[in-house]
Design a protein around this motif. Structure first.
Motif, PDB file in Angstrom:
ATOM      1  N   TRP A 114       0.674  -1.295   0.021  1.00 42.42           N
ATOM      2  CA  TRP A 114       0.208   0.000   0.089  1.00 42.42           C
ATOM      3  C   TRP A 114       0.944   1.176  -0.055  1.00 42.42           C
ATOM      4  CZ3 TRP A 114      -1.076   4.456   2.851  1.00 42.42           C
ATOM      5  CH2 TRP A 114      -2.430   5.046   2.521  1.00 42.42           C
ATOM      6  N   GLN A 115       1.883   1.177   0.741  1.00 45.57           N
ATOM      7  CA  GLN A 115       2.745   2.312   0.987  1.00 45.57           C
ATOM      8  C   GLN A 115       3.791   2.659  -0.337  1.00 45.57           C
ATOM      9  OE1 GLN A 115       4.888   1.398   4.674  1.00 45.57           O
ATOM     10  NE2 GLN A 115       3.311   2.374   5.937  1.00 45.57           N
ATOM     11  N   GLN A 116       4.322   1.510  -1.039  1.00 42.49           N
ATOM     12  CA  GLN A 116       4.914   1.593  -2.025  1.00 42.49           C
ATOM     13  C   GLN A 116       3.843   2.058  -3.464  1.00 42.49           C
ATOM     14  OE1 GLN A 116       7.257  -2.293  -1.954  1.00 42.49           O
ATOM     15  NE2 GLN A 116       8.269  -1.023  -3.594  1.00 42.49           N
ATOM     16  N   ILE A 117       3.025   1.595  -3.454  1.00 45.48           N
ATOM     17  CA  ILE A 117       2.092   2.142  -4.462  1.00 45.48           C
ATOM     18  C   ILE A 117       1.537   3.296  -4.352  1.00 45.48           C
ATOM     19  CG2 ILE A 117      -0.255   1.453  -5.479  1.00 45.48           C
ATOM     20  CD1 ILE A 117       0.094  -1.630  -4.998  1.00 45.48           C
ATOM     21  N   HIS A 118       1.378   3.918  -3.165  1.00 45.14           N
ATOM     22  CA  HIS A 118       0.969   5.038  -3.078  1.00 45.14           C
ATOM     23  C   HIS A 118       2.307   6.149  -3.437  1.00 45.14           C
ATOM     24  CE1 HIS A 118      -3.046   6.408  -1.491  1.00 45.14           C
ATOM     25  NE2 HIS A 118      -3.019   5.066  -1.175  1.00 45.14           N
ATOM     26  N   SER A 119       3.421   5.597  -2.999  1.00 46.73           N
ATOM     27  CA  SER A 119       4.568   6.716  -3.424  1.00 46.73           C
ATOM     28  C   SER A 119       4.478   6.529  -4.902  1.00 46.73           C
ATOM     29  CB  SER A 119       5.822   5.961  -2.781  1.00 46.73           C
ATOM     30  OG  SER A 119       6.200   4.775  -3.451  1.00 46.73           O
ATOM     31  N   LEU A 120       4.133   5.649  -5.700  1.00 38.35           N
ATOM     32  CA  LEU A 120       4.542   6.025  -7.092  1.00 38.35           C
ATOM     33  C   LEU A 120       3.183   6.486  -7.768  1.00 38.35           C
ATOM     34  CD1 LEU A 120       5.353   4.889  -9.862  1.00 38.35           C
ATOM     35  CD2 LEU A 120       4.048   2.635  -9.646  1.00 38.35           C
ATOM     36  N   ILE A 121       2.061   6.403  -7.113  1.00 35.96           N
ATOM     37  CA  ILE A 121       0.846   7.200  -7.568  1.00 35.96           C
ATOM     38  C   ILE A 121       1.240   8.707  -7.592  1.00 35.96           C
ATOM     39  CG2 ILE A 121      -1.405   7.682  -6.912  1.00 35.96           C
ATOM     40  CD1 ILE A 121      -1.869   5.008  -6.255  1.00 35.96           C
ATOM     41  N   LYS A 122       1.930   9.046  -6.705  1.00 40.06           N
ATOM     42  CA  LYS A 122       2.085  10.575  -6.552  1.00 40.06           C
ATOM     43  C   LYS A 122       2.927  11.124  -7.739  1.00 40.06           C
ATOM     44  CE  LYS A 122       2.377  10.431  -1.548  1.00 40.06           C
ATOM     45  NZ  LYS A 122       3.291  10.627  -0.159  1.00 40.06           N
ATOM     46  N   ARG A 123       3.601  10.313  -8.391  1.00 36.66           N
ATOM     47  CA  ARG A 123       4.352  10.586  -9.384  1.00 36.66           C
ATOM     48  C   ARG A 123       3.868  10.504 -10.929  1.00 36.66           C
ATOM     49  NH1 ARG A 123      10.445   7.908  -8.585  1.00 36.66           N
ATOM     50  NH2 ARG A 123      10.737   9.206 -10.537  1.00 36.66           N
ATOM     51  N   VAL A 124       2.647   9.964 -10.959  1.00 33.03           N
ATOM     52  CA  VAL A 124       1.854   9.696 -12.340  1.00 33.03           C
ATOM     53  C   VAL A 124       1.176  10.779 -12.725  1.00 33.03           C
ATOM     54  CG1 VAL A 124       2.027   7.112 -11.863  1.00 33.03           C
ATOM     55  CG2 VAL A 124      -0.008   8.410 -11.550  1.00 33.03           C
ATOM     56  N   ASP A 125       0.872  10.898 -14.199  1.00 30.20           N
ATOM     57  CA  ASP A 125      -0.166  11.766 -14.690  1.00 30.20           C
ATOM     58  C   ASP A 125      -1.802  11.210 -14.828  1.00 30.20           C
ATOM     59  OD1 ASP A 125       1.903  13.881 -15.651  1.00 30.20           O
ATOM     60  OD2 ASP A 125       2.610  11.996 -16.454  1.00 30.20           O
ATOM     61  N   PHE A 126      -1.760   9.808 -15.101  1.00 31.49           N
ATOM     62  CA  PHE A 126      -3.249   9.230 -15.267  1.00 31.49           C
ATOM     63  C   PHE A 126      -3.095   7.885 -14.577  1.00 31.49           C
ATOM     64  CE2 PHE A 126      -2.521  11.658 -19.220  1.00 31.49           C
ATOM     65  CZ  PHE A 126      -3.760  12.449 -19.285  1.00 31.49           C
ATOM     66  N   LEU A 127      -3.913   7.848 -13.783  1.00 33.09           N
ATOM     67  CA  LEU A 127      -4.111   6.563 -12.937  1.00 33.09           C
ATOM     68  C   LEU A 127      -5.303   5.854 -13.262  1.00 33.09           C
ATOM     69  CD1 LEU A 127      -3.530   5.324 -10.199  1.00 33.09           C
ATOM     70  CD2 LEU A 127      -4.921   6.874  -8.946  1.00 33.09           C
ATOM     71  N   LYS A 128      -5.206   4.815 -13.431  1.00 33.24           N
ATOM     72  CA  LYS A 128      -6.364   3.756 -13.645  1.00 33.24           C
ATOM     73  C   LYS A 128      -6.487   2.915 -12.627  1.00 33.24           C
ATOM     74  CE  LYS A 128      -8.533  -0.159 -15.428  1.00 33.24           C
ATOM     75  NZ  LYS A 128      -8.181  -1.505 -14.849  1.00 33.24           N
TER      76      LYS A 128
END
Length: 325
Positions: free
Chosen positions: A185-199
């Motif tokens: 959960w923590q690792q995925i959230h850290s990646l989400i902060k860097r993306v432009d589009f989230l599916k």
């Protein structure tokens, strides 16, 4: 070959689908192998729709690896980013199916998750030149638990940011790949902060954000350009440029849902490559884009196999014509 506009990073593998729907793993008598892996599915679907795509990942120096690379090449996917590992095998996943075609991942046969070649992708061997002309980088999260491939993900993110490549994350949460759900959960959230589009699937939205509302998720993330939440036969919800909406799913006779979400992502990105990101500021255009993505996803469910079932542009156009009259 035309330089890829979309780079798809991660795994290509064989899905072994149960030949006896409705049976648990232990009672399945026989299996049929279908090429798959979310990033490879997206790359193939994009190429079939007419958008040049490339795949970056690692397979074994074995017959399944040879066959998968050949399939990618035959489909028209750029494979200059594919690495081969001398000893680790190409990944295989066993998938059981319900009577209605819905599927559930059942394991890796007699191997553990970290034994496969896709966990050994080398950051130093990622071709930087692929990022120069690319517009989008598509990522999942299945490879993040493995140190070598996670380092390669970080390198890909650096290259994408260096060359102004938009980041698209399809979470594709699979607990069986992760030893620790909280760490995931923590690792995925850290990646989400860097993306432009989230599916996200609806279940992933619940898990990561405790809401299925893409507008709420987009507000929390602040700088994100778009959020898509898919919910199977219930369709999808989306938020772009402050505009939110929903698009109904198309009713079809489902044989196998494997790869439907990947096909949806491909349909969405194909439209973005055709129309450009500024088109997402227009609500009517957004509805058309979402309808197209839903159509690509729906058509992929009417035949077995994630890649084999993917539609051609003519099939999508005919389907939309029939279903929108």
């Amino acid at each position: 070959m035309t330089k890829p506009r979309v780079l798809c990073f991660g795994e290509v593998l064989y899905d072994y689908l149960a030949d006896q729907p409705g049976r648990p793993y232990e009672q399945v008598v026989s299996w049929t192998a279908y090429p798959g892996g979310a990033p490879a599915n997206v790359a193939c679907a994009l190429t079939k729709l007419g958008t040049p795509a490339g795949f970056v990942g690692c397979v074994g120096q074995d017959e399944p690896g040879n066959d998968l690379v050949q399939l990618l090449q035959d489909t028209g996917v750029d494979v200059s980013g594919v690495q081969r590992h001398a000893t680790a095998p190409t990944r295989a996943i066993y998938v059981v199916r319900a009577e209605d075609g819905d599927r559930q991942f059942a394991g890796f046969g007699d191997r553990t998750s970290d034994e496969f070649a896709d966990t050994r992708l080398q950051a130093a061997h990622i071709p930087a030149e692929l990022f120069v002309q690319a517009d989008y980088l598509v990522l999942g999260t299945l490879e993040m638990p493995y140190p070598e491939t996670n380092a390669a993900i970080q390198r890909a993110l650096e290259l994408a940011e260096m060359h102004y490549v938009k980041l698209v994350l399809d979470v594709n949460w699979r607990p069986m790949f992760w030893p620790d759900e909280q760490a995931a959960w923590q690792q995925i959230h850290s990646l989400i902060k860097r993306v432009d589009f989230l599916k996200l699937s609806a279940e992933e939205a619940d898990w990561l954000f405790e809401t299925r509302d893409p507008g709420v998720i987009a507000h929390r993330l602040e700088s994100i350009e778009g959020v898509l939440v898919t919910d199977g036969d219930k369709g999808c919800a989306y938020a772009f440029s402050g505009y939110e909406g929903k698009a109904a799913a198309f009713p079809v006779d489902v044989e196998d849902t494997t790869g439907a979400g990947d096909a949806f992502v491909a349909g969405f990105l194909h439209q973005l490559c055709q129309l450009g990101i500024p088109a997402l500021q227009d609500p009517e255009t957004v509805r058309s884009v979402m309808s197209y993505a839903n159509a690509v996803g729906a058509l992929t469910t009417i035949r077995a196999g994630a890649i084999a079932a993917q539609p051609s542009p003519a099939e999508v156009d005919a389907f939309l014509y029939i279903n929108q009259r």
